[in-house]
Write a protein that holds these residues in place. Structure first.
Motif, PDB file in Angstrom:
ATOM      1  N   LEU A  60       0.832  -1.203   0.000  1.00  0.00           N
ATOM      2  CA  LEU A  60       0.000   0.000   0.000  1.00  0.00           C
ATOM      3  C   LEU A  60       0.866   1.253   0.000  1.00  0.00           C
ATOM      4  CD1 LEU A  60      -3.018   1.113   0.457  1.00  0.00           C
ATOM      5  CD2 LEU A  60      -2.330   1.303   2.841  1.00  0.00           C
ATOM      6  N   PHE A  61       1.970   1.187   0.721  1.00  0.00           N
ATOM      7  CA  PHE A  61       2.848   2.348   0.877  1.00  0.00           C
ATOM      8  C   PHE A  61       3.898   2.457  -0.222  1.00  0.00           C
ATOM      9  CE2 PHE A  61       1.392   1.501   5.239  1.00  0.00           C
ATOM     10  CZ  PHE A  61       0.855   2.744   5.546  1.00  0.00           C
ATOM     11  N   THR A  62       4.233   1.355  -0.873  1.00  0.00           N
ATOM     12  CA  THR A  62       5.357   1.385  -1.813  1.00  0.00           C
ATOM     13  C   THR A  62       4.987   1.098  -3.268  1.00  0.00           C
ATOM     14  OG1 THR A  62       5.866  -0.948  -1.356  1.00  0.00           O
ATOM     15  CG2 THR A  62       6.988   0.722  -0.015  1.00  0.00           C
ATOM     16  N   VAL A  65      -0.843   0.154  -4.315  1.00  0.00           N
ATOM     17  CA  VAL A  65      -1.931  -0.815  -4.321  1.00  0.00           C
ATOM     18  C   VAL A  65      -3.107  -0.245  -3.544  1.00  0.00           C
ATOM     19  CG1 VAL A  65      -2.629  -3.087  -3.439  1.00  0.00           C
ATOM     20  CG2 VAL A  65      -0.416  -2.797  -4.543  1.00  0.00           C
ATOM     21  N   SER A  66      -4.323  -0.502  -3.992  1.00  0.00           N
ATOM     22  CA  SER A  66      -5.506  -0.046  -3.269  1.00  0.00           C
ATOM     23  C   SER A  66      -5.714  -0.899  -2.021  1.00  0.00           C
ATOM     24  CB  SER A  66      -6.750  -0.153  -4.157  1.00  0.00           C
ATOM     25  OG  SER A  66      -7.931   0.039  -3.383  1.00  0.00           O
ATOM     26  N   ILE A  67      -6.181  -0.260  -0.968  1.00  0.00           N
ATOM     27  CA  ILE A  67      -6.466  -0.999   0.259  1.00  0.00           C
ATOM     28  C   ILE A  67      -7.548  -2.049   0.029  1.00  0.00           C
ATOM     29  CG2 ILE A  67      -8.284   0.498   1.223  1.00  0.00           C
ATOM     30  CD1 ILE A  67      -6.724   0.245   3.931  1.00  0.00           C
ATOM     31  N   LEU A  68      -8.395  -1.836  -0.947  1.00  0.00           N
ATOM     32  CA  LEU A  68      -9.468  -2.787  -1.255  1.00  0.00           C
ATOM     33  C   LEU A  68      -8.909  -4.123  -1.747  1.00  0.00           C
ATOM     34  CD1 LEU A  68     -12.005  -0.429  -3.076  1.00  0.00           C
ATOM     35  CD2 LEU A  68     -12.104  -1.245  -0.712  1.00  0.00           C
ATOM     36  N   ASP A  69      -7.681  -4.100  -2.242  1.00  0.00           N
ATOM     37  CA  ASP A  69      -7.075  -5.323  -2.786  1.00  0.00           C
ATOM     38  C   ASP A  69      -6.394  -6.188  -1.721  1.00  0.00           C
ATOM     39  OD1 ASP A  69      -7.839  -4.611  -5.368  1.00  0.00           O
ATOM     40  OD2 ASP A  69      -6.003  -3.453  -5.691  1.00  0.00           O
ATOM     41  N   MET A  79     -16.662  -8.081  10.320  1.00  0.00           N
ATOM     42  CA  MET A  79     -15.354  -7.510  10.645  1.00  0.00           C
ATOM     43  C   MET A  79     -14.303  -8.011   9.646  1.00  0.00           C
ATOM     44  SD  MET A  79     -13.253  -8.074  14.190  1.00  0.00           S
ATOM     45  CE  MET A  79     -11.472  -7.904  14.299  1.00  0.00           C
ATOM     46  N   GLU A  80     -13.636  -7.051   8.997  1.00  0.00           N
ATOM     47  CA  GLU A  80     -12.571  -7.372   8.049  1.00  0.00           C
ATOM     48  C   GLU A  80     -11.253  -6.810   8.577  1.00  0.00           C
ATOM     49  OE1 GLU A  80     -14.624  -7.458   3.730  1.00  0.00           O
ATOM     50  OE2 GLU A  80     -14.740  -5.504   4.739  1.00  0.00           O
ATOM     51  N   ILE A  81     -10.162  -7.265   7.972  1.00  0.00           N
ATOM     52  CA  ILE A  81      -8.840  -6.836   8.443  1.00  0.00           C
ATOM     53  C   ILE A  81      -7.898  -6.611   7.267  1.00  0.00           C
ATOM     54  CG2 ILE A  81      -8.030  -9.216   8.732  1.00  0.00           C
ATOM     55  CD1 ILE A  81      -6.368  -8.239  11.149  1.00  0.00           C
ATOM     56  N   VAL A  82      -7.028  -5.630   7.418  1.00  0.00           N
ATOM     57  CA  VAL A  82      -5.854  -5.496   6.566  1.00  0.00           C
ATOM     58  C   VAL A  82      -4.682  -5.943   7.425  1.00  0.00           C
ATOM     59  CG1 VAL A  82      -4.364  -3.948   5.265  1.00  0.00           C
ATOM     60  CG2 VAL A  82      -6.829  -3.584   5.251  1.00  0.00           C
TER      61      VAL A  82
END
Length: 254
Positions: A60-62, A65-69, A79-82
């Protein structure tokens, strides 16, 4: 969508315990929850059964990439998690020369449908680097879990000054949602005195809810379940349900 950063620069402050169990008790109340594990140690991810993550959040940072992916479902309905990644350890160095690096998470979250979740909870690392700044820049609220011990109290003023600095320089809408006394032993005079001192100094910024010392809370990670699923009748489950009610009530009152 309310974004809450769970932050304390002191390790062992029940930060991850609060992130996981507050998420689950909010989900119990039919709230849609996204938990983001920003700590390279990945304690929240491991707690919920994600033990071999890929680069995940690091991308996500480098890699834009979308957080949705990179979202995964958890054992808790709603409840979902990254999940975290050990690669995050090198994120501060990788982003040190990038202009606006502290805005990456905010831009990603604010660029998606804000009805996907009711609450996004961010479990922050204990060190204040670019990754933590991403959480504070993206969030609208900060929840500060704090142990009822003298040394923990002494570091609180510095933490609150840090939050004020971020608000002044990066995120004018950032507010402290509340200070949460954790690992409270009601049998000791010290815990009671520290809670009284907190309420005297910080007034309504201290939640009415306290999180009592609990063997069941300590056991729950070993079973890969939040306290609501491990022992829903325990004092730990009761306390985090109380906190979730208080947070929802505060949101409605705004």
């Amino acid at each position: 969508m309310e974004i809450i950063a769970i932050l304390n620069q002191k390790g062992g402050s029940a930060k991850t315990t609060t992130a996981v169990n507050l998420s689950s008790t909010l989900a119990e109340q039919n709230k849609k929850i996204l938990l983001i594990d920003l700590d390279p140690q990945g304690s929240a991810s491991i707690w919920l059964g994600f033990k071999n993550p890929s680069k995940g959040l690091f991308t996500l940072f480098t890699e834009n990439v979308s957080i949705l992916d990179i979202i995964s479902k958890t054992c808790v309905n709603g409840m979902e998690i990254v999940v975290s990644s050990p690669w995050l350890i090198s994120a501060d160095k990788a982003l040190s020369s990038e202009v606006g690096a502290e805005m990456i998470l905010k831009n990603n979250l604010h660029g998606i449908d804000n009805t996907l979740w009711d609450y996004v909870l961010i479990d922050c690392p204990p060190t204040l680097g670019i990754i933590s700044l991403n959480a504070l820049t993206a969030a609208s609220k900060v929840l500060v879990p704090i142990e009822t011990h003298i040394m923990a109290i002494q570091g609180l003023a510095q933490l609150l000054n840090t939050i004020t600095t971020v608000r002044d320089r990066l995120n004018p809408s950032l507010e402290i949602d509340g200070i949460l006394p954790c690992r409270v032993n009601n049998r000791t005079r010290l815990s009671k005195d520290i809670i009284s001192d907190l309420r005297s100094r910080f007034n309504s910024q201290v939640y009415q809810t306290i999180i009592r010392e609990s063997v069941k809370l300590a056991e729950a990670p070993s079973f890969g379940k939040p306290i609501t699923m491990y022992d829903g009748r325990s004092s730990g489950a009761e306390d985090y349900r109380s906190l979730s009610h208080e947070i929802i009530k505060r949101r409605k009152g705004k």
